[in-house]
Motif scaffolding. Structure first.
Motif, PDB file in Angstrom:
ATOM      1  N   GLU A  26      56.837 108.964-126.725  1.00 51.62           N
ATOM      2  CA  GLU A  26      56.362 108.594-128.135  1.00 51.62           C
ATOM      3  C   GLU A  26      55.123 109.732-128.589  1.00 51.62           C
ATOM      4  N   SER A 102      54.229 104.526-139.579  1.00 46.78           N
ATOM      5  CA  SER A 102      53.194 104.416-138.455  1.00 46.78           C
ATOM      6  C   SER A 102      52.084 104.281-138.394  1.00 46.78           C
ATOM      7  N   CYS A 104      49.488 105.959-135.800  1.00 44.54           N
ATOM      8  CA  CYS A 104      49.355 106.844-134.463  1.00 44.54           C
ATOM      9  C   CYS A 104      47.703 106.893-134.239  1.00 44.54           C
ATOM     10  N   ALA A 115      52.236 107.045-131.409  1.00 42.28           N
ATOM     11  CA  ALA A 115      52.341 105.859-132.339  1.00 42.28           C
ATOM     12  C   ALA A 115      51.773 104.877-131.547  1.00 42.28           C
ATOM     13  N   THR A 118      54.515 100.885-135.304  1.00 38.15           N
ATOM     14  CA  THR A 118      55.542 101.142-136.191  1.00 38.15           C
ATOM     15  C   THR A 118      55.609 100.649-137.497  1.00 38.15           C
TER      16      THR A 118
END
Ligand SMILES: Cc1cc2nc3c(=O)[nH]c(=O)nc-3n(C[C@H](O)[C@H](O)[C@H](O)COP(=O)(O)O)c2cc1C
Length: 218
Positions: A26, A102, A104, A115, A118
């Motif tokens: 991710e 998202s 993050c 992330a 989400t």
């Protein structure tokens, strides 16, 4: 248990609470930030105004990179010192980027995003900030949190004061960088700490400090 082992476990726990990313799929690397711009620092200071109406245009990866770098990016790769000063270089601040896609967490060392949630959580963040609607509209909102023990561990109670000073330094960097990129921003201090922490998904060890929505001024 030996003290060294306990210290390592505490450090690991604090890092986990801070949502510090482990390298994984991710991870989103950001473009290399630039240290050359087209606006002087004097002009950015003169032009800065709190902006509360944003166009819906998404920010580019380049703009995102530059804003996060200004917030807490590494400016000395050898020593890992950052764009904003920190008492004793204890670096209590953590940085989150909330967008339409998202939430993050920003990793300064790797200049990467990971992330942690989400989906579009901007509405929930706006609700947690007394319903300030522009947080729902801003294409990017930077949230500063802190892990206070990193600084109070060295400076005791006075460290709490240092942490708030640092949030101001970091936020101002973002405001001025935003202006230099032709964007606008506003500092937001009116929010429920518990509700913002719940939206970010951070633990009790991490305290939300400042919210900075950023976008193209309308
Ligand atoms: C610590 C702090 C907290 C603030 N909180 C909010 C806020 O919650 N909502 C908001 O709209 N503006 C907030 N502001 C922005 C101020 O209203 C704004 O800076 C002030 O009106 C001066 O305008 P200027 O920023 O355009 O110079 C905050 C500013 C500071 C320094």
């Amino acid at each position: 248990m030996p003290i060294a082992v306990i210290s390592v476990l505490v450090l690991q726990y604090e890092n986990a609470c801070a949502g510090k990313p482990e390298r994984g799929e991710e991870m989103k690397p950001l473009p290399e930030p630039t240290t050359k711009g087209t606006m002087s620092v004097e002009e950015a200071i003169a032009r800065r105004r709190s902006v509360r109406s944003f166009a819906s245009d998404k920010l580019t990866d380049g703009q995102l990179s530059q804003l996060l770098w200004a917030a807490q990016g590494i400016t000395d790769k050898g020593s890992e010192l950052r764009a904003a000063p920190s008492a004793g270089a204890t670096y209590p601040l953590e940085v989150y980027a909330v967008t339409q896609e998202s939430i993050c967490h920003y990793d300064p060392s790797r200049h990467e995003l990971k992330a942690v949630k989400t989906g579009d959580l901007r509405g929930k963040l706006a609700d947690a900030a007394l319903g300030q609607g522009f947080i729902r509209e801003a294409p990017l909102t930077i949230v500063f949190t802190a892990v206070p023990s990193r600084t109070t561990g060295t400076y005791g109670k006075r460290g709490d004061r240092y942490i708030h000073m640092e949030a101001g330094h970091a936020a101002q960097n973002v405001h001025l960088q935003a202006v230099a990129l032709g964007l606008g921003s506003v500092p937001v201090g009116a929010f429920s700490d518990d509700e913002v922490a719940a939206v970010l998904g951070c633990s009790g060890k991490e305290t939300p400090l400042y919210i900075v929505p950023v976008g193209k001024p309308l």
